[in-house]
Each structure stands twice: as C-alpha cells, then as structure tokens.
Design an enzyme around this catalytic site. Structure first.
Site, mmCIF file in Angstrom:
data_model
loop_
_atom_site.group_PDB
_atom_site.id
_atom_site.type_symbol
_atom_site.label_atom_id
_atom_site.label_comp_id
_atom_site.label_asym_id
_atom_site.label_seq_id
_atom_site.Cartn_x
_atom_site.Cartn_y
_atom_site.Cartn_z
ATOM 1 N N GLU A 8 0.804 -1.229 0.000
ATOM 2 C CA GLU A 8 0.000 0.000 0.000
ATOM 3 C C GLU A 8 0.836 1.278 0.000
ATOM 4 O OE1 GLU A 8 -3.417 -0.109 2.571
ATOM 5 O OE2 GLU A 8 -3.776 -2.244 2.202
ATOM 6 N N ALA A 63 3.523 1.898 1.477
ATOM 7 C CA ALA A 63 4.213 2.216 2.730
ATOM 8 C C ALA A 63 5.667 1.765 2.733
ATOM 9 C CB ALA A 63 3.479 1.569 3.910
ATOM 10 N N TYR A 106 -19.654 -9.979 0.276
ATOM 11 C CA TYR A 106 -19.543 -8.544 -0.023
ATOM 12 C C TYR A 106 -20.879 -7.932 0.379
ATOM 13 C CZ TYR A 106 -18.324 -4.520 -3.073
ATOM 14 O OH TYR A 106 -18.003 -3.291 -3.579
#
Lengths: 534, 534
Positions: free
Chosen positions: B263, B265, B454
């Site tokens: 992500e 990072a 979901y």
C-alpha cells in the site's frame, strides 16, 4: 488418528549418512554394476561409514534441568542430525569428514517447549538449526560458522499430529514435524489428502516443505506448498503467533509468505492449517515420444498454456528417458497424467495428446485408470523416481561425483538455458575430473510462462577431492543460471550451498527488508545462522 | 502501441469528488427517484461540490527548480488527489470538508524521477502518497497526520506504457501507472489480456492493484492480482530494484509478496512483468435461482470444490438480486460463467448446473456464447455492476449513508458470519440513524475452503452527521468480522479506515517484521504515513 506420537508408520531404520532407509541402499554388487557404467570410477565401493569412527567432541554446553528431558547427546542421533542429504553431505560422511556435528539434539513436543529452547539457546549463544526430515540437499540443516558457543539441532518430528480436520472446508491443522506418510495416514480415514508428494515425501516434513517452499506433486498450476497454506503458526525468539485461517485476504502483505521460504532463519514453523484435496477417483495417463527435445519443449509449452491442467507433465530428455527405462532409442519422453475427484479426465488427456502429436509426438495410448496396466514408460518412470537418490548414494560409494540441481526460467530462455547447462556444466565436470561427464535434463514442473528444468550430473571423481569437484561443478551451474536469469532454485531451497547465487538474485530492497526482519525476530542471531542471510 | 503517453483512451472528464466520469453521475431527477426508495432521505439532492468553494492553502513547501516540471499546485488537480472514493470521501466532499488537500501533485515519468522526488521529500520531511487511479475506498490515498511539513501526492499515471510483450511466454512488462483500459488497449493488438477486471477497472491502475492485492475478474481459483505477477520493480527511499522474471521460484521468501499489499508504505511499485491470458474464444453462462440462501451457499461450495473453475460464480442474496434486476420474487440468484481460450466450456457449465440443481437450484438455461442473447439475469447483473458506485454517489447526495465492505472466511463460518453481519450491522445502522437499514450480501469470490461475502449497507443519514454514522456502522462490521475471524478485507485493502481491524488480525511476529522492513526501507517515514503501520 494413528496411535503413537512420532510413530513414523515404520520400524525400518533410517540411514545416518545416506538417503532414506538403510535397508534400501544398493548392496556392493549393485554399486559395482552401476560404477561400471561410469568410466573412471572405483573398482570397489567405499565402505559404509560408522558413527563409532567419527570424532565427536562432548557437548560444549550444559542444558538446565528443566530442558534435559527434551535433549539428547546420543552419538547416533547427533550424527544423523549433522547434515542433510546432498551428494556433498553423503561424500563427506563416506570420507569420514562430516560437517560440524551438533552438540545436542532437541525433540520438543509443543510450542511452549520450542519457545523455552529458543530462550535458553538465545541466552547461551547456542545456534539452533530447525530440523524436519533432514532431507535438505542445499546445506540447509548444518552449522558452518564458528561464532556460536554450541549447536543445537531442533528436531520437530515429535510434533507430528493432525490436530483438527475441517472436512466441509477441506482443510486440516497439522503439526510441522509430521513426515509425509505420517500426515497422509492421519488424513486418509477422512477421505482427504494434502497431495504433496516431493521425491523426499517419506523423509521430509510439512514444516520442512513450508520453510523451503517445496514443490510438489502437481506438474502444472498450483504446486508449491505455498498455495496450500491457509494459516501458519510460528515461534520466534521475539514471540510467537498465528495467522488467521482464511481462504484469501487482501489485508497487507501476506504474513504467511514472509515465513514460507524463510528456512528457519526467522522463526520455527510449528503448525499450519493446510488446504486439502479429495482423493482422486478418476485418472488417466500416457507417455509420448519425441525425436527432438526442442519440439517436445514446444509441445509442453502448448499443454502448459492450455487449460487442461495435467497433474503430471514431466518431459525427460533422451538420457533421463534411457536411465529410467522410459525409452531406449534416443527419444525424449513426455509423461502425462490427469486426475480428478469429481469428473472424468479422458477428454483432457485426449486433448493434451492431440497437442503433443501436433508437435511431432508419437505413441500415447491412454491408460484410463490406475488399475489397468499403465503405459510402460509411465510405470518405469514412477518406479525409478523414488529410487534415484539411493542409486546416487551407491554411485557416490563408487567414487562418482553425482547429484542434481534444478531451476526455473521463462519460456524464452528455457531452450538456450538447457543447452548452456549441458555444455558448460558438462565441460566443468570433465575439466575438474579428467573424465567424461553426463548431464541429463527433465522438466519437473511447467507453467504458462516458463518451466522448471532439473539436471542430473554424473562423472567419475578423484578420490578425496570430491567435495571440491562438486563445488566447481555447482559454481559453473550457478554461473549459467545467473547469466540466464534463471532462479538459483525452483524447489530445493537456498540453504548454505546456494547463497552466492541467491545473493545475486535477491533484489536489494527485499534484502534490506529481510535483514531488518531477521534483526527484529532473531536479535541474537541464533536461528539457522548462514542460510539466506548473514 | 497507442500513441500518447497518459492518453487514457478517453476525453471524458473525471469527477474530482465522486466516482468515475462526471458525465456518468445520475442527474438530480434520478437522485430523487432513488432517494424515494430509502425512507428518511432528503427531498432534494445536495449540490455538486465545487473546487472553487474549498479552502485550499498555498503549498507549504517550495520544490527545487530541477523538480518543478514534475509538480503542480493547480487547485483542481490538488482537489482530485485529496481523497479516494469511499462513501466517507464522497460525503466529506459533498459537505465541503474533504481530507487534507495535498500541497503538490507530482507526475513522474520514470523511475529516476520517482527516486528524485523521494529524495527531495525525505530531505524536506514531506509525506508522499503514491496515487494511481485514486479509487481507494479505505482511505488509502489521503494524509491524516500532522507530523509532516507538507503532503505530496505522487500520481503515477504518466507511467502508463506496456514496455515489452513476450507472446511466447504470455507476459508483459507494464508501467504501474497504466489504468485498466489503457493497458488492455495496448495488449489487445497482441491477442493477449491481463483479464483483471475489478469494479474500478476504468479508474484504477496496475500499480494500485499490486499495492493493494486487488481481487479481479475470476470468481474462483487465481483471482488476486498477486498470482499474475512475474516480477516487480520498486523504488524506495533506501534504493530500488527488481525481482527476476520467473515462472516460479523457491529461493527464500518471495520478494514480490513483501511489496504486494504494501500500500505504498514500503516503496513505490513502478513496473511489473505480468502473466497474461489469451483472449477467451469459448464462453457460456447461466443463472440459477434458489428459494433459500443457505442451500445456495451449499451449491456454491460444491462448485468451488469441484475442478470446474467457473470464471464467474457470483451468488446474490434476494436484496442484491432485486436491486440488480436478476430476480423479483425473493429468490437468491447464482450467476455462473465459464470461459476458455482453448476448449469448449458447455460441459463444464452443464456440470455446474447439475451441482446447483442438486442443491435446489431452478432455471439455468445456458447461453452458449457471448453473441447469443444472454440469460436475462446475467445481463441485468453485468449492466448494474459497473453503474453501482455512481448510484451510491447519487444516494449520498440524497443524504443516504451507503457503502460496501467485504471480507472472506472459511466455509464453516460463512453462513453464521453473513447472518451476524446482517443483524448487527443493520441494527447499528438503524440505531445510529433512527431509520430502517438495508444490508444486502453477495459472494464475489469463492474458494474450495471458503468464500468472500460482499455487503452493501444503505440507510438514511442525519444531515451533517454522515461520517460519524458511517464510522459507527463500520465499527460494528469490524467487530463482527473480528469475532468470526473473517479478514478485515478480501480485496479493498487496509488503508487508514481498516487499521483497527487489521492491527488485531496481523500476527505479532509479522507485525515486528513489517515494522522493521518499514524502518529499513523508509527510515524517514515519508511513504504513505498511517497505512498498515504507524
């Protein structure tokens, strides 16, 4: 569940110096017969080495009373934990110069005991070598340093239970020390199977497979053990923990993938939830012969890029085919096998055979299921496959330098890579020994984007010089692999033997991350020192 | 290859505050019609917000002349890079209170420029938020801290080229900033496709998919983008590097898996060799109705555990089926689709329908290929799927609190987990708003060992209080997921919104390793501060 913990399903005794069971080794007559096929080998086999002849110092450390029940200094046990089972290990044992023999061998029975052992070892500066079946062929389970006060081999095989089975979700929680047959035996009554059958199946453990990213049964699709992991439990010097059981997740980098392939350098994998299969009910197999190896490669690529997903798709070059009895006329042979628990596979085999024939393949009468007389080449291959490492040890006793190595590369590089390995490794082997060398190749696993070639090298050695000769051969191999950007290992792992190649292959940012992870999880640097990182 | 770099294949303008294209948003009349379906919403839609009304401070940092050509402080561009596209982001924009607007937006065109920007930002204490299509729904692309001197949004979409294609090995080297349609357009002339079609396909990039472990097109088998990665190139503040192109490898922990899901990072993914598919030539699809959701779950499990491998296997509960027009009688609907480049798929569809009928499924007339009139439920579903986020934004303008979240769990937990989410999240939504709430569920991806449910939540909000209400709803959802050991995210990623759940889920040893990796690769802590780790 089976009765006895650590009951490995057999009372046969394991060889301390060679592959597998002591009683399965070729006898002297067979060794001599094999040696006769390789010019320059000895007239008589080297004697089988004895533990009593080893120089084995007393343990350099005394464990606290709370741990003594987990530890042994028995010479036979220590000797059997000194090395793995590469040719390099076998010949060192035969020559009476094994690697550093561990001071002690521990057999913990649960996570807490593993953790206690790590605590004690950390405090004492004792190196800890996690040990499953001990079948490493890359120097993964021996100590080669000199900076630790003592060496502890951490044998996990007392933790060999299937602890839970979720049949609806086809998964099981299995302790890491279970050898292949031990875990399959516990799964069988539930109609499920892990179906991970490396050549070392009988002599390697789940934990070993996980820690080395073993490649398994399936020749296509998901075959590395990584893909069958639902969750892992690890014990590290900095604490322990388990990932959640999940069919899939997108939450950050995969925690399991950090420990898969960590070869005992970051922590000890003590158990895993593994994804299982139903036992196959439908099978079909056949073999196809090819006059040339290049057209055979093209056939295999076409099959790998179809959606036919053969379970077996092993291509043998003429030398491999001859040795295994799969062909005697210089043909390359493709072994195809399909299996399914839910549907018939004849159509898939027929489609694969069609692709093979379109690339010049000959033969290929399908044998529709395992109970009918299988195609002769298929059976020949199957029976030789499990015996190969024993034959290697027999040849080693005849003074031959003989072992295997494997790799993987994208299709655009595969043909030239194989040619280069044959030429350069063959030439290095001859140069190092003065004898003609054999380099055979098979594809063990194939992918839509590439393949995993597996090489066998055999050459008569020079007495006493075998380790150096093998190291020269391996250096030549690594050099070719590096030049073709082919991985230093597809499923044998890195260990200590592959470190130079691995260090060149590993991207710098990941090397930084891995070293940092090592510092964080193993701040005293006791875990399997020398594998993967220094 | 297409002509213009960054030519996104369209001249349509993107919405700075809402999903996708500005001209695809529902108009006021449609918003009002939708609002009428949800009791308690507003009478008229909130006005579309304007960048000119935002309070936007001047950039807090001045870049050096060598970098100015890569940077812009244009207000429209800065506003469009302030947040992702979660409901939380949409409502903050509608209410005129977006997240921290970045001081500058950079558009590097190669690795060197990315590296130069990181060097400069590191020296200045500027936070760097890697930005692809900006479709994050988890707060993945905004700055929420206060410890950096300024915030730079690093927009990768100028790096959008397919640089090399290996058709024999079916793979391509693709720059990370390529949006879905941009990369597919460049692959099409070569007869290959990545076939990664998340709902955000048009508005998300390869780099974004890789950094967040996106889930894609295939409902079974390999669907996360991870499995299609052959190699990655990353630029980090501590240096850059690429993994080798390999079909498979067993050399240490996978270096790519450390960066997949990182992500932004740990580094910036700038390009990847991706595994491609041939374009499918055979397709078949059908839908099956079920009176009960539980039997439908059993049918789906049976199909997921077969070796039929449907490309689509999406189960809609009655609410989802109604909304998408797939059924109107309270049935649950299973959408099945098969595709193959090499062989007919009718038999596989027939076998799947057989399994569905054995569990009480009704209907299921196959439509054999894409050109024939497809099953009505299948088409209805397809057309609604891509429009859903636009409708969500229309409902948000009507004062509704409406968004989705997703998870995955093993089969043994799936039924009770779905029930608990319905009950507890529905009740939390009603409690927070005083209005009746809708909680619908579908399975987007299924595995032999579990499924990915979901959920869509919709409830009328309280004007001005929408963010807090959504956070309450999300906290209730996270609580249920944690209790059932269901992952905090299957494919939406962690970002900042999922941090509490992620921190609970992540095993301690991996947390230590990840923090150590962060310290090593981003010692000045400039990369996407707040995602994954502090």
């Amino acid at each position: 569940m089976p009765a006895s913990p650590s009951g490995h399903g057999t009372s046969r005794s394991r060889s301390w110096w060679g592959w597998g069971y002591a009683d399965a080794h070729p006898d002297d007559a067979e060794c001599i017969a094999m040696g006769a096929l390789l010019p320059g080998t000895l007239a008589r086999p080297l004697p089988i080495p004895r533990v009593a002849d080893l120089s084995m110092p007393r343990p350099g450390v005394t464990p606290p009373p709370a741990l003594t029940h987990l530890l042994t200094a028995d010479p036979d046990v220590r000797a059997a934990h000194a090395m793995g089972k590469a040719y390099r290990d076998i010949i060192r044992a035969l020559r009476g110069r094994p690697g550093r023999i561990p001071d002690l061998v521990a057999r913990p029975t649960d996570d807490r005991e593993v953790s206690d052992l790590l605590d004690w070892a950390g405090g004492q500066g004792v190196a800890v070598i996690p040990f499953g079946g001990g079948s490493s062929v890359v120097g993964g389970v021996e100590y080669r340093g000199d900076t630790h006060r003592a060496v502890l081999s951490l044998d996990l095989t007392s933790m060999d239970r299937v602890l839970e089975i979720d049949t609806a979700g086809r998964s099981a929680r299995i302790q890491a020390g279970a050898l292949g047959p031990v875990l399959e035996e516990q799964l069988r009554p539930h109609g499920v199977t892990l179906r991970h059958f490396p050549q070392s199946f009988e002599f390697s453990t789940l934990g070993g497979w996980l820690a080395t990213r073993a490649g398994g049964h399936y020749a296509t699709g998901r075959t590395h053990i990584d893909d069958f992991v639902q969750s892992l439990r690890v014990v590290t010097p900095a604490g322990s923990g388990a990932s959640w059981r999940l069919p899939a997740s997108g939450a950050g980098p995969s925690p399991d993938r950090m420990f898969l392939g960590s070869e005992g350098a970051l922590g000890v994998i003590t158990e895993a939830w593994m994804r299982l299969q139903e036992r196959p009910r439908h099978r079909a197999s056949a073999s196809v012969a090819f006059t040339g190896f290049r057209p055979a490669l093209e056939a295999v690529r076409a099959i790998a890029q179809s959606d036919l997903s053969p379970a077996n798709c092993r291509l043998l070059d003429p030398g491999e085919a001859l040795l295994s009895g799969a062909s005697h006329d210089g043909s390359s042979v493709l072994i195809l096998g399909f299996e399914s628990a839910t549907s018939r596979v004849d159509d898939r085999l027929a489609s694969a055979l069609e692709l093979a024939r379109a690339h010049g393949g000959r033969g290929g009468t399908p044998s529709a299921d395992r109970d009918s007389p299988a195609d002769a080449a298929v059976s020949a291959w199957r029976s030789v496959f499990l015996r190969m490492p024993y034959l290697r040890d027999g040849l080693a006793r005849m003074g031959a330098v003989v072992d295997t190595f494997e790799t993987a590369a994208t299709w655009d590089r595969v043909p030239a890579l194989i040619d280069a390995v044959r030429t350069e490794v063959g030439s290095a082997a001859s140069k190092a020994t003065g004898h003609p060398a054999t380099v055979n190749c098979r594809l063990t696993h194939v992918y839509p984007d590439g393949a995993a070639p597996y090489f066998t090298v055999a050459v008569a050695g020079r007495p006493g010089d075998e380790v150096r000769i093998w190291d020269d051969i391996k250096a030549a191999a690594s050099d070719v692999l590096h030049r073709y950007r082919a991985t230093i290992t597809h499923h044998h792992a890195v260990g200590r033997d592959h470190r130079p190649g691995y260090d060149l292959q590993r991207p710098d940012p990941f090397a930084l991350a891995l070293r940092a992870a090592k510092d964080a999880l193993d701040p005293r640097r006791i875990l399997n020192p020398g594998v993967l990182i220094d």
